[in-house]
Design an enzyme around this catalytic site. Structure first.
Site, PDB file in Angstrom:
ATOM      1  N   SER A 177       0.848  -1.193   0.000  1.00 54.48           N
ATOM      2  CA  SER A 177       0.000   0.000   0.000  1.00 54.48           C
ATOM      3  C   SER A 177       0.879   1.236   0.000  1.00 54.48           C
ATOM      4  O   SER A 177       1.864   1.314   0.745  1.00 54.48           O
ATOM      5  CB  SER A 177      -0.917   0.027   1.223  1.00 54.48           C
ATOM      6  N   LYS A 178       0.527   2.184  -0.842  1.00 56.86           N
ATOM      7  CA  LYS A 178       1.196   3.486  -0.858  1.00 56.86           C
ATOM      8  C   LYS A 178       0.668   4.287   0.323  1.00 56.86           C
ATOM      9  O   LYS A 178      -0.497   4.666   0.369  1.00 56.86           O
ATOM     10  CB  LYS A 178       0.926   4.205  -2.171  1.00 56.86           C
ATOM     11  N   HIS A 179       1.548   4.554   1.277  1.00 60.56           N
ATOM     12  CA  HIS A 179       1.209   5.137   2.572  1.00 60.56           C
ATOM     13  C   HIS A 179       2.022   6.416   2.735  1.00 60.56           C
ATOM     14  O   HIS A 179       2.723   6.846   1.807  1.00 60.56           O
ATOM     15  CB  HIS A 179       1.547   4.100   3.658  1.00 60.56           C
TER      16      HIS A 179
END
EC number: 4.1.2.34
Length: 332
Positions: A177-179
């Protein structure tokens, strides 16, 4: 659901996210065929040759919101052909609804993508049940695709909750996930890491990689950067220092990157940045001089002059520190 060929174990190092170069005149509302495919190929070759480990396309500054379907496919076809299986490519497939996202995802996988970079519908915000159902539906419909989740509070009208992350971790096709990573005054990263139980990484921004890694040793194998389009060398120097355990070097690079990116948020306020992020990032890429980004597409063509100047100053600063790291990375 099945497991894709690319797994969470493959998401390590530096994940580059690229813009979509445009031709002159692409800011016009009646512009057609706006993608500069020659510049796209040049940009991708430069970034892949630098040693970036994974590539994502068509997030916010990649203008997934402004490209036509035909432009999106032409751009990603050029990206995939240029990468030529050297590293995994995750193509942006976000739309306003599940059915269009699935159709777009199938087309992108048909071009040879390794996976998909997928945000959620945002006309109305999704609750946890709807969010998890959406990602499950996309994964069920495109079983060969590895999926990187796009967690952007400003774009998608809210952050993905830790409870939703726990459910997403049960979907084997989701590999990252791009966090944002560790943020001052927030325990969201800690809660989200606990929720996914190590099943996939939560990628911080590269300028937040070292603090996130220091807070959670062994749990942050990769970070993402859009600044690769300004010249990847600073973030690649950070990647090398972290990989080799050279923590003093990593701290020095981190501080250079923090200085370079400091003017990005107007007045230090991300809430002022987000409504103009496409335009501000475009100003950064233009000023850095590493690629020719071209104009942003309608309707995201204007922004307060001071905001654009902040982006341009980031580009100029990045170009300055890049020269140091070009030399550093050339050393054995």
């Amino acid at each position: 659901m099945t497991s894709p060929a690319v797994t969470s174990a493959d998401i390590t190092g530096l994940v580059g996210i690229v813009p979509t170069p445009s031709k002159p005149g692409s800011e016009a509302p009646d512009a057609v065929d706006t993608v500069d495919l020659d510049e796209t190929a040049r940009m991708v070759e430069l970034i892949v040759a630098s040693g970036v480990d994974v590539l994502l396309t068509n997030g916010t500054f990649g203008e997934v919101a402004t490209l036509t379907y035909e432009e999106l496919l032409a751009f990603n076809d050029t990206v995939i052909r240029t990468v030529a299986n050297r590293i995994p490519v995750f193509c942006g497939a976000s739309t306003l609804n599940t059915r269009d996202t699935i159709a777009r995802s199938l087309a992108l996988m048909g071009l040879g993508a390794n996976g998909l970079f997928v945000g959620r519908p945002m006309w109305l915000p999704l609750d946890d049940e709807q969010l998890v159902s959406y990602y499950a539906a996309v994964c069920d419909a495109v079983p060969a695709a590895a999926v990187v989740v796009y967690d952007n509070t400003g774009v998608f009208k809210g952050k993905i909750s830790s409870a939703a992350y726990a459910a997403l971790a049960e979907i084997p096709q989701i590999v990252a996930s791009k966090h944002l990573g560790v943020l001052s005054g927030s325990d969201a990263y800690a809660s989200d890491l606990a929720a996914v139980k190590g099943r996939f990484p939560l990628l911080p921004t590269a300028d937040n990689w070292l603090p996130s890694l220091e807070a959670f040793p062994g749990e942050v194998p990769a970070a993402w950067s859009g600044d690769v389009a300004c010249g990847p060398e600073p973030v690649m120097a950070l990647r090398r220092a972290i990989a080799e355990g050279l923590w003093d070097d990593a701290r020095a690079v981190h501080e250079d990157i923090a200085w370079a990116t400091e003017p990005l948020f107007p007045g230090g306020d991300i809430s002022k940045f987000m409504p103009y992020s496409i335009q501000i990032d475009r100003a950064e890429f233009e000023a850095a001089g590493y690629i020719v980004p071209g104009p942003s597409r309608h309707p995201y063509g204007t922004a307060p002059a001071a905001y654009l100047e902040g982006g341009a100053e980031v580009g100029r600063r990045w170009a300055g520190i890049r020269q140091k790291y070009v030399a550093t990375l050339a050393e054995p």
